[in-house]
Design a protein around this motif. Sequence first.
Motif, PDB file in Angstrom:
ATOM      1  N   MET B 127     -61.694  34.012 -57.803  1.00  0.00           N
ATOM      2  CA  MET B 127     -60.500  33.655 -58.571  1.00  0.00           C
ATOM      3  C   MET B 127     -60.904  33.157 -59.959  1.00  0.00           C
ATOM      4  SD  MET B 127     -57.759  32.123 -55.830  1.00  0.00           S
ATOM      5  CE  MET B 127     -58.616  31.065 -54.726  1.00  0.00           C
ATOM      6  N   GLN B 128     -62.000  32.390 -60.015  1.00  0.00           N
ATOM      7  CA  GLN B 128     -62.476  31.899 -61.308  1.00  0.00           C
ATOM      8  C   GLN B 128     -62.855  33.057 -62.210  1.00  0.00           C
ATOM      9  OE1 GLN B 128     -63.082  28.267 -62.153  1.00  0.00           O
ATOM     10  NE2 GLN B 128     -62.845  29.389 -64.057  1.00  0.00           N
ATOM     11  N   LEU B 129     -63.550  34.059 -61.658  1.00  0.00           N
ATOM     12  CA  LEU B 129     -63.964  35.196 -62.476  1.00  0.00           C
ATOM     13  C   LEU B 129     -62.765  36.013 -62.946  1.00  0.00           C
ATOM     14  CD1 LEU B 129     -67.091  36.377 -60.472  1.00  0.00           C
ATOM     15  CD2 LEU B 129     -67.085  35.349 -62.736  1.00  0.00           C
ATOM     16  N   ALA B 130     -61.738  36.117 -62.079  1.00  0.00           N
ATOM     17  CA  ALA B 130     -60.548  36.881 -62.476  1.00  0.00           C
ATOM     18  C   ALA B 130     -59.864  36.230 -63.673  1.00  0.00           C
ATOM     19  CB  ALA B 130     -59.572  36.985 -61.302  1.00  0.00           C
ATOM     20  N   VAL B 131     -60.027  34.919 -63.815  1.00  0.00           N
ATOM     21  CA  VAL B 131     -59.476  34.222 -64.986  1.00  0.00           C
ATOM     22  C   VAL B 131     -60.453  34.323 -66.156  1.00  0.00           C
ATOM     23  CG1 VAL B 131     -58.896  31.929 -65.867  1.00  0.00           C
ATOM     24  CG2 VAL B 131     -58.048  32.652 -63.648  1.00  0.00           C
ATOM     25  N   ASP B 132     -61.752  34.099 -65.877  1.00  0.00           N
ATOM     26  CA  ASP B 132     -62.739  34.059 -66.952  1.00  0.00           C
ATOM     27  C   ASP B 132     -62.929  35.397 -67.652  1.00  0.00           C
ATOM     28  OD1 ASP B 132     -65.062  31.663 -65.419  1.00  0.00           O
ATOM     29  OD2 ASP B 132     -63.104  31.438 -66.375  1.00  0.00           O
ATOM     30  N   VAL B 133     -62.690  36.504 -66.963  1.00  0.00           N
ATOM     31  CA  VAL B 133     -62.885  37.806 -67.599  1.00  0.00           C
ATOM     32  C   VAL B 133     -61.894  37.968 -68.760  1.00  0.00           C
ATOM     33  CG1 VAL B 133     -61.249  39.102 -66.145  1.00  0.00           C
ATOM     34  CG2 VAL B 133     -63.235  40.253 -67.101  1.00  0.00           C
ATOM     35  N   GLN B 134     -60.825  37.174 -68.760  1.00  0.00           N
ATOM     36  CA  GLN B 134     -59.790  37.336 -69.771  1.00  0.00           C
ATOM     37  C   GLN B 134     -60.010  36.469 -70.997  1.00  0.00           C
ATOM     38  OE1 GLN B 134     -55.844  37.667 -68.200  1.00  0.00           O
ATOM     39  NE2 GLN B 134     -56.615  37.595 -66.110  1.00  0.00           N
ATOM     40  N   ILE B 135     -61.036  35.619 -70.971  1.00  0.00           N
ATOM     41  CA  ILE B 135     -61.296  34.736 -72.115  1.00  0.00           C
ATOM     42  C   ILE B 135     -61.511  35.587 -73.366  1.00  0.00           C
ATOM     43  CG2 ILE B 135     -62.918  33.059 -73.068  1.00  0.00           C
ATOM     44  CD1 ILE B 135     -63.435  32.061 -70.303  1.00  0.00           C
ATOM     45  N   PRO B 136     -60.854  35.245 -74.472  1.00  0.00           N
ATOM     46  CA  PRO B 136     -60.996  36.056 -75.686  1.00  0.00           C
ATOM     47  C   PRO B 136     -62.423  36.047 -76.208  1.00  0.00           C
ATOM     48  CG  PRO B 136     -59.124  34.560 -75.860  1.00  0.00           C
ATOM     49  CD  PRO B 136     -59.866  34.172 -74.626  1.00  0.00           C
ATOM     50  N   GLU B 137     -62.735  37.079 -77.002  1.00  0.00           N
ATOM     51  CA  GLU B 137     -64.115  37.249 -77.458  1.00  0.00           C
ATOM     52  C   GLU B 137     -64.584  36.097 -78.333  1.00  0.00           C
ATOM     53  OE1 GLU B 137     -63.785  41.098 -79.069  1.00  0.00           O
ATOM     54  OE2 GLU B 137     -64.533  42.059 -77.244  1.00  0.00           O
ATOM     55  N   CYS B 138     -63.670  35.538 -79.121  1.00  0.00           N
ATOM     56  CA  CYS B 138     -64.120  34.465 -80.003  1.00  0.00           C
ATOM     57  C   CYS B 138     -64.536  33.223 -79.235  1.00  0.00           C
ATOM     58  CB  CYS B 138     -63.041  34.123 -81.027  1.00  0.00           C
ATOM     59  SG  CYS B 138     -61.497  33.665 -80.270  1.00  0.00           S
ATOM     60  N   PHE B 139     -64.133  33.099 -77.977  1.00  0.00           N
ATOM     61  CA  PHE B 139     -64.581  31.978 -77.154  1.00  0.00           C
ATOM     62  C   PHE B 139     -65.778  32.360 -76.289  1.00  0.00           C
ATOM     63  CE2 PHE B 139     -61.366  28.979 -78.140  1.00  0.00           C
ATOM     64  CZ  PHE B 139     -60.179  29.679 -78.304  1.00  0.00           C
ATOM     65  N   GLY B 140     -66.315  33.541 -76.482  1.00  0.00           N
ATOM     66  CA  GLY B 140     -67.490  33.945 -75.712  1.00  0.00           C
ATOM     67  C   GLY B 140     -67.164  34.762 -74.478  1.00  0.00           C
ATOM     68  N   GLY B 141     -65.937  35.271 -74.357  1.00  0.00           N
ATOM     69  CA  GLY B 141     -65.581  36.056 -73.177  1.00  0.00           C
ATOM     70  C   GLY B 141     -65.551  37.551 -73.490  1.00  0.00           C
ATOM     71  N   VAL B 142     -65.124  38.333 -72.520  1.00  0.00           N
ATOM     72  CA  VAL B 142     -65.102  39.784 -72.721  1.00  0.00           C
ATOM     73  C   VAL B 142     -63.679  40.315 -72.926  1.00  0.00           C
ATOM     74  CG1 VAL B 142     -67.207  40.135 -71.419  1.00  0.00           C
ATOM     75  CG2 VAL B 142     -65.046  40.268 -70.247  1.00  0.00           C
ATOM     76  N   ALA B 143     -62.697  39.431 -72.926  1.00  0.00           N
ATOM     77  CA  ALA B 143     -61.308  39.827 -73.203  1.00  0.00           C
ATOM     78  C   ALA B 143     -60.875  41.018 -72.358  1.00  0.00           C
ATOM     79  CB  ALA B 143     -61.130  40.133 -74.687  1.00  0.00           C
ATOM     80  N   GLY B 144     -61.106  40.944 -71.068  1.00  0.00           N
ATOM     81  CA  GLY B 144     -60.741  42.067 -70.211  1.00  0.00           C
ATOM     82  C   GLY B 144     -59.654  41.682 -69.237  1.00  0.00           C
ATOM     83  N   GLU B 145     -59.319  42.612 -68.340  1.00  0.00           N
ATOM     84  CA  GLU B 145     -58.339  42.333 -67.290  1.00  0.00           C
ATOM     85  C   GLU B 145     -59.043  42.450 -65.944  1.00  0.00           C
ATOM     86  OE1 GLU B 145     -55.234  45.160 -68.024  1.00  0.00           O
ATOM     87  OE2 GLU B 145     -54.703  44.252 -69.937  1.00  0.00           O
ATOM     88  N   ALA B 146     -58.340  42.063 -64.881  1.00  0.00           N
ATOM     89  CA  ALA B 146     -59.015  42.014 -63.577  1.00  0.00           C
ATOM     90  C   ALA B 146     -58.208  42.732 -62.507  1.00  0.00           C
ATOM     91  CB  ALA B 146     -59.241  40.562 -63.167  1.00  0.00           C
ATOM     92  N   VAL B 147     -58.921  43.391 -61.606  1.00  0.00           N
ATOM     93  CA  VAL B 147     -58.313  43.977 -60.415  1.00  0.00           C
ATOM     94  C   VAL B 147     -58.810  43.162 -59.228  1.00  0.00           C
ATOM     95  CG1 VAL B 147     -58.463  45.951 -58.843  1.00  0.00           C
ATOM     96  CG2 VAL B 147     -58.022  46.330 -61.250  1.00  0.00           C
TER      97      VAL B 147
END
Lengths: 356, 367
Positions: B127-147
Amino acid sequence: MDWDQFDLNPRTVAALKKADIKSVKEILNLSGADLQRLMKLSSADIQCLLKTVSRTLRRNSVVTALQLYQDKDHLTSQSQKLSLGCSVLDNLLKGGIPLVGITELAGESSAGKTQISLQLCLCVQYPYKYGGLESGAVYICTEDAFPSKRLQQLIGQQHKLRADVPAEIIQKIKFGNSIFVEHAADLDTFHKCITTRLSLLLARGMVRLVVIDSIAALFRCEFGASESVTKARYLQTFGAQLHSLSARFRTPIMCINQVWHQNCCLFCRGHLINGWRVMVHSLVVGNRVAPALGITWANQLLMRLMASRISLPGQASGVASHCTGSVRTLRVVFAPHLPPSSCYYTVQLEGVKGIK
Amino acid sequence: MQREVGSLPLAPALRARLAAAGFQTAQELLETGPCGLSKEIGISKEEALEALQVVRQECHGDAARTAGGSGTARKFTALELLEEEQAQGFIITFCSALDNILGGGVQLTKITEVCGAPGVGKTQLCMQLAVDVQIPECFGGVAGEAVFIDTEGSFMVDRVVDIAAACVEHCQLIAEAQQEADHLKALETFSLESILSHIYYFRCRDYIELLAQVYLLPEFLSEHSKVRLVVIDGIAFPFRHDFEDLSLRTRLLNGLAQQLIIIANDHKAAVVLTNQMTTRIGQSQSTLVPALGESWGHAATVRLIFHWDNSQRLATLYKSPSQREATVPYHVTPHGFRDVQPPAVTQNAEGTEMNPRKRPRREEEKQ
């Protein structure tokens, strides 16, 4: 299976008929290479076939988490739970028992597990507004006789326990009529019970709660040390069947389990005494007792609760003073939506009540 | 045009006949023509025509597929692969100790398997990863979506709401501290509702539904091209009962693993699977091992085992092609997956770079 109704190439349909494949399940049971050999089609055709049959099985199956969150319809919402009839206990469980999945209530004897289950059998009959599911319950006894005298006592005292519900509503509910008691002392009877009797009651909408008291008793004597594989298979099959019934009918399954003392396993490390004492190394942490049936059963559960008579350290001395009977603890061991937490409760004449 | 007959997507029996008749390359087939072909190998004219159409399509496709795209046989040098891998994003777990031993986080294009006893935190991590994958790029994330494919029914949306709210708050604190324009802009679209609306949830009740769902995933991911994470929680549950024939189970699991590898590569997504533990009874003792057997152990690229040590939860990196085996403690808090103690506050982000493979992270560690 009428393959013509699928959106398939006529050559594929002919190959399916020639290979005598009768169902979608048969197709998906074979790997891509197996299908190619069997039907003598190219890999592109096989991919197309697999995608088409998968689509028929999984039409419109996606939903976003936002839709799940915003769904307040009591027929489908995840936030709907079965109340325990006491606000303190409900708070511990953030609403109550989840409707889909197997919840286990483990504990030593006379910790109050049967009391809590009986209370649930009455709570389920209340309207949705009061935390119930407007339906009856099935109580499967595997060892002791069903405590009918205690049930009658509880029914008589419902107005005292459920002060939040208007008296007219309580009077209208015929509690005794909607509790179906089954006895199943061995594995075959139990298997028959859940595959025929239970599905029937659930399909007719007459029950929305299943209590199994207790699951451990079924496995106590029947398995020797060498039969742990058979035992595991039974546990997995039962778990899967109960799980599937729970999902299909949105019905909580409450399984009562017993415990055994963890230090005993030090003695039987080299050999398995009484077959059912399978090793549980990292299952329950820091406790002297652990739920029975090991990790095979624990893997089937959504949520595990432990009831015990020993109160947790740091219990305020004032807590017990105004309660009759001993104070017990209800602890959440694991649940996907709850932190490990606990609360105290007592067993009164009118039922189980949490202590703030 | 010089494509070998054996590599063309034709029925195996047809390929065998072509090989027996002496055809070696696609060029030879096309020169013969449908009539000649049908006479030579003894098939009907329609079949020969169809076969040639397939061959022609393949050759056209080959010519078009010179640079990238999801072709069947691309050539790369090892340097190109290294550069591509280093540019690959990681999905952070919010437990920096775990991110460190993984080399930055859960890696895209790889399959990561998480094994553990019930209640240790596998679903929490998912569940944490499904949220973290959406972190915007400027915060160090990959700005993606989750299945999120759920086979056990343990996805409780209320818990995801808590985790998502904590993540948004974390990003807001960073934005306030650093006051950069792109941070504030990104926060406009990074809210609880947007996070929840980009988690696509599938519920599979048995292994047939799971297999069907995975066959349909490539199509779904093509339509939703921003998906960077596929979670299957758990992979063991539907496969551990109902199977009299264990060799069938192994074949199905192998097929599933192959498809997941293709999905991870083609769509640049991370695939995370959760597995159960089972008891292996040995000579004098029994141990807990991941379920589904030895051959399943080869499916995942990275394997994590979660376990207890008294009341402390530990994560062990059991298998990884590039990182060393290591064990770290972690916590599951009301805000989600976290470290055990607050890590040392770093003034200079550059200075913390012990692992050169890690992307520089500009966010502060804050508990």
